[in-house]
Design an enzyme around this catalytic site. Structure first.
Site, PDB file in Angstrom:
ATOM      1  N   CYS A  13      37.307  45.482  32.570  1.00  0.00           N
ATOM      2  CA  CYS A  13      38.564  45.402  33.345  1.00  0.00           C
ATOM      3  C   CYS A  13      39.308  46.091  31.609  1.00  0.00           C
ATOM      4  O   CYS A  13      40.551  45.529  32.162  1.00  0.00           O
ATOM      5  CB  CYS A  13      38.414  44.357  34.277  1.00  0.00           C
ATOM      6  SG  CYS A  13      38.097  43.488  35.861  1.00  0.00           S
ATOM      7  N   ASP A  47      44.190  40.294  45.924  1.00  0.00           N
ATOM      8  CA  ASP A  47      43.478  40.496  45.268  1.00  0.00           C
ATOM      9  C   ASP A  47      42.294  41.963  46.664  1.00  0.00           C
ATOM     10  O   ASP A  47      41.698  43.077  45.581  1.00  0.00           O
ATOM     11  CB  ASP A  47      42.333  39.342  45.165  1.00  0.00           C
ATOM     12  CG  ASP A  47      42.589  38.741  44.309  1.00  0.00           C
ATOM     13  OD1 ASP A  47      42.420  38.645  42.822  1.00  0.00           O
ATOM     14  OD2 ASP A  47      43.027  37.433  44.575  1.00  0.00           O
ATOM     15  N   ASP A  87      36.550  40.002  44.706  1.00  0.00           N
ATOM     16  CA  ASP A  87      38.053  40.074  45.626  1.00  0.00           C
ATOM     17  C   ASP A  87      37.550  39.633  46.717  1.00  0.00           C
ATOM     18  O   ASP A  87      38.394  38.409  47.400  1.00  0.00           O
ATOM     19  CB  ASP A  87      38.053  41.393  45.396  1.00  0.00           C
ATOM     20  CG  ASP A  87      38.988  41.912  44.206  1.00  0.00           C
ATOM     21  OD1 ASP A  87      39.245  40.843  43.283  1.00  0.00           O
ATOM     22  OD2 ASP A  87      38.920  43.398  43.309  1.00  0.00           O
ATOM     23  N   GLY A 134      27.725  55.431  49.346  1.00  0.00           N
ATOM     24  CA  GLY A 134      28.073  55.685  48.435  1.00  0.00           C
ATOM     25  C   GLY A 134      28.209  56.958  47.632  1.00  0.00           C
ATOM     26  O   GLY A 134      28.339  58.146  49.290  1.00  0.00           O
ATOM     27  N   ASP A 222      40.854  35.563  41.610  1.00  0.00           N
ATOM     28  CA  ASP A 222      40.275  36.122  40.300  1.00  0.00           C
ATOM     29  C   ASP A 222      41.205  36.391  38.981  1.00  0.00           C
ATOM     30  O   ASP A 222      41.499  37.039  39.035  1.00  0.00           O
ATOM     31  CB  ASP A 222      39.167  36.737  40.896  1.00  0.00           C
ATOM     32  CG  ASP A 222      38.615  38.373  40.886  1.00  0.00           C
ATOM     33  OD1 ASP A 222      39.778  38.596  41.444  1.00  0.00           O
ATOM     34  OD2 ASP A 222      37.723  39.304  40.937  1.00  0.00           O
TER      35      ASP A 222
END
Length: 342
Positions: A13, A47, A87, A134, A222
């Site tokens: 992050c 979030d 999230d 995905g 979060d």
């Protein structure tokens, strides 16, 4: 694995765009027609998005991906997945499905990608969700994460900005992962420090979120790339102020040592610059300031709960083995939004 992931300039992050940059862009986007079923959208700085599909069910949608912050692809996959899944838990929801998001160099060993995705898949299963597919693209560096769909009752959502004066602020994980990973990148972190950071980053926020359901949670978020104080600023939403008691904030102790050695992240300095006019430090050591601003990867939940229920919630969280602490209290709006006290 025989091949290690090459570090990016900012992994985890710490690779997020700064809050100021995002705000500048988002406020100029066309809103489109109002949809009464969109309970929470991007304009709330929350979030995840929440969309009502019936009186009893709303879907929670989120996505998150980033470059690696350590050189073990399997562990990186677990961390990236836990971070993305978080999230949904911050909104009070349950995970249902996830989709892989993959950027990967074509000339890199595909076994590395397999290990990343294995770690991610294991975390999705631990969350009680299903990995349903995905998308991948060829890129010059590794990036991985998930798009996640969850469900929540429309009347039991945890927004991030509805805390009330008098609410106690509880943090469920220790701070310091960004600084420790930075120290590790230059070979200065101890094995114990990295083990503590990895254990925190791979831990789901699932149980913390589930425990919260027995209490009247006013707000929850979060703690990730904007650091503890950055996400606290979003929680105050320009309507309230708060006091944070530095000696009660759960912290990885070696992160304080590394901060004193100036093993800092560029993202942490962006957080400091962005929050300068919102935060006042009252006799706080430099290292603690840095930890409070440190971008977290897969950080804990920051919860606003009525004072009369705080002790009960904290006891339940700690009984579960979480490093939760009551770190502060929300006040009526004052001239200083966030006061960090000794």
């Amino acid at each position: 694995m025989s091949e290690h992931i090459e570090f990016c300039k900012g992994g985890g992050c710490t690779a997020k765009l700064g809050a100021g940059v995002l705000a500048h862009v988002l406020e100029r986007l066309p809103k489109g027609p109002l949809d009464k079923n969109l309970i929470i959208g991007y304009d709330s700085r929350d979030d995840a998005a929440v969309y009502r599909i019936s009186d009893d069910v709303a879907i929670v949608q989120t996505l998150d991906f980033f470059p690696p912050m350590l050189d073990d692809p399997y562990v990186f996959g677990k961390i990236a997945a836990a971070n993305a899944l978080s999230d949904v838990y911050a909104m009070g929801g349950d995970v249902r499905t996830a989709l892989n998001i993959v950027c990967f160099p074509e000339d890199m060993d595909l076994n590395v990608l397999g290990e990343i995705m294995r770690g991610g898949s294991e975390k999705v299963q631990e969350a009680g969700g299903t990995l349903a597919g995905g998308h991948s693209i060829a890129d010059d560096s590794v990036k991985y994460g998930l798009s996640v769909t969850g469900v929540v009752h429309p009347e039991r959502i945890y927004p991030n900005n509805q805390g009330q004066p008098g609410d106690v602020l509880i943090l469920t994980k220790k701070l310091g992962t960004g600084i420790i990973c930075t120290a590790n990148r230059i070979g200065e972190a101890s094995r114990a420090a990295m083990e503590e950071a990895v254990a925190s980053m791979t831990a789901l926020n699932r149980r913390a979120s589930e425990i919260c359901r027995g209490f009247d949670i006013h707000a929850c978020t979060d703690v990730t790339g904007f650091g503890f104080l950055g996400h606290l600023h979003e929680m105050m939403d320009g309507r309230h102020s708060c006091e944070i008691y530095a000696d009660r904030v759960p912290v990885m102790q070696e992160a304080l040592h590394y901060a004193d050695e100036f093993f800092l992240t560029a993202a942490g300095q962006k957080n400091r610059n962005y929050l300068e006019k919102h935060v006042r430090f009252d006799g706080i050591p430099f290292a603690m300031e840095e930890v409070l601003l440190d971008p977290q990867t897969s950080g804990g939940l920051l919860i606003a709960v009525p004072s009369g229920q705080a002790a009960g919630l904290l006891a339940e969280l700690q009984k579960e083995g979480l490093a939760a602490e009551a770190a502060g209290i929300i006040r009526e709006k004052a001239s200083v939004e966030i006061s960090v006290l000794t």
